[in-house]
Design an enzyme around this catalytic site. Structure first.
Site, PDB file in Angstrom:
ATOM      1  N   ARG A  53       0.809  -1.228   0.000  1.00 23.04           N
ATOM      2  CA  ARG A  53       0.000   0.000   0.000  1.00 23.04           C
ATOM      3  C   ARG A  53       0.836   1.269   0.000  1.00 23.04           C
ATOM      4  O   ARG A  53       0.498   2.214  -0.700  1.00 23.04           O
ATOM      5  CB  ARG A  53      -1.054  -0.002   1.105  1.00 23.04           C
ATOM      6  CG  ARG A  53      -0.552   0.135   2.499  1.00 23.04           C
ATOM      7  CD  ARG A  53      -1.343  -0.723   3.401  1.00 23.04           C
ATOM      8  NE  ARG A  53      -1.246  -2.105   2.998  1.00 23.04           N
ATOM      9  CZ  ARG A  53      -2.286  -2.869   2.695  1.00 23.04           C
ATOM     10  NH1 ARG A  53      -3.481  -2.398   2.731  1.00 23.04           N
ATOM     11  NH2 ARG A  53      -2.098  -4.119   2.354  1.00 23.04           N
ATOM     12  N   LYS A  83      25.293  -6.716  -6.135  1.00 21.59           N
ATOM     13  CA  LYS A  83      26.749  -6.672  -6.359  1.00 21.59           C
ATOM     14  C   LYS A  83      27.486  -6.019  -5.204  1.00 21.59           C
ATOM     15  O   LYS A  83      28.700  -5.912  -5.217  1.00 21.59           O
ATOM     16  CB  LYS A  83      27.053  -5.894  -7.650  1.00 21.59           C
ATOM     17  CG  LYS A  83      26.753  -6.655  -8.922  1.00 21.59           C
ATOM     18  CD  LYS A  83      26.993  -5.765 -10.121  1.00 21.59           C
ATOM     19  CE  LYS A  83      26.485  -6.429 -11.395  1.00 21.59           C
ATOM     20  NZ  LYS A  83      26.400  -5.467 -12.501  1.00 21.59           N
TER      21      LYS A  83
END
Ligand code: NCD
Length: 306
Positions: A53, A83
């Site tokens: 929401r 990464k």
């Protein structure tokens, strides 16, 4: 109007003139109209923690104002983050793509860290157990809409008061108003933190703790119920706390006719009411509260990004 907000990290940043001005703007928006206040602007949503929401409320708000949106609801799985990129670097990069950044993150303090390096406005959409200031703003907007005042009222907070960031942000904001009387009702292992109690004491707010929901309900103007934040605690703590405080048909009978039940949503078993009651009983305010959030976020985005 109050001074312009550069970033919105914690609810204490708001003052009454700014709140009034944001509410006035929020009330001016109509569900079926389109606006061009943010035409030509891009808003980035970076959500490192799940949300349905809050993210969609912001998306709807930004798009209704004519802005375009970029970003992701799974920021943790971003290739750059996977990464090993730092939050600071991600924020610096997105500052080159968007006019403002809405950030949800699982670490307390992350929004502040982001703001420190960001050349664009950062809006905190929840930082771990820290704060959720736009929720607090929509909560007081809803209280005002529903009971007509923000001074001289009583509010009972029910549920997980240790990890629930919406309660924390709302308490900080209530410290700005007069004659607010707070009762905290929570399982023993999920009580409100001393930081909040100290803040309320310093700001002259009356508060107490209670374990007896049935005694508290008849006195409250607002019953603010929260979900046990299962994802933030050990499973033993969750098992100990779940099911202890539930709003059901029986104790809803103790809530006064003109009082209101609020919840930041999603609600699970802490609200155990038939759909028909949720739909027809005026006291149930949480779906109106969720819709209000969109108008309040429209007002905030207009204020910060215009
Ligand atoms: C809340 C949150 O994320 O802190 N949800 C929301 O933003 N509406 C409350 C919750 O998850 O229990």
């Amino acid at each position: 109007m109050g001074a312009k907000l550069k970033h919105f990290i914690e609810s204490q940043q708001l003052n009454k003139p700014l709140i009034d001005s944001l509410f006035k703007t929020a009330r001016s928006f109509d569900f079926n109209s389109e606006y061009d206040v943010l035409k030509g602007k891009i808003v980035a949503l970076l959500f490192y923690e799940q949300s349905s929401r809050t993210s969609n409320s912001f998306k709807s708000a930004a798009q209704r104002l004519g802005a375009k949106i970029i970003g992701t609801e799974n920021a943790k799985e971003f290739s750059s983050v996977a990464k090993g990129e730092s939050l600071e670097d991600t924020i610096r990069v997105f500052g080159g793509f968007a006019h403002g950044i809405v950030l949800r993150h699982s670490e307390e303090g992350s929004a502040k860290r982001a703001a420190e390096v960001s050349r664009r406005p950062i809006i905190n959409a929840g930082d771990g157990r820290g704060q959720h200031p736009t929720q607090a703003l929509l909560d007081i907007y809803t209280i005002k809409q529903e009971i007509g005042r923000l001074d001289d009222f009583s509010i009972a907070f029910v549920g997980d008061l240790a990890y629930g960031r919406t309660v924390r942000s709302l308490c900080y904001l209530l410290g700005k108003f007069d004659g607010v009387d707070i009762t905290f009702v929570s399982p023993e292992n999920l009580r409100i933190g001393t930081d909040i109690k100290d803040y309320l004491t310093r700001h002259g707010v009356n508060f107490k703790e209670s374990t007896k929901l049935d005694e508290v309900l008849p006195k409250a103007d607002i019953v603010y119920v929260t979900r046990i934040q299962k994802e933030r605690m050990a499973i033993e703590d969750y098992e100990k706390a779940r099911g202890l405080y539930v709003i059901n048909q029986k104790n809803l009978g103790l809530v006064r006719r003109e009082a209101r039940v609020m919840h930041p949503l999603p609600h699970v078993e802490e609200i155990d009411l038939p759909v028909k009651i949720e739909e027809t009983d005026e006291r149930i305010a949480y779906f109106r509260q969720a819709e209000n959030g969109m108008y309040v976020r429209m007002a905030l985005l207009s204020h910060m990004l215009r």
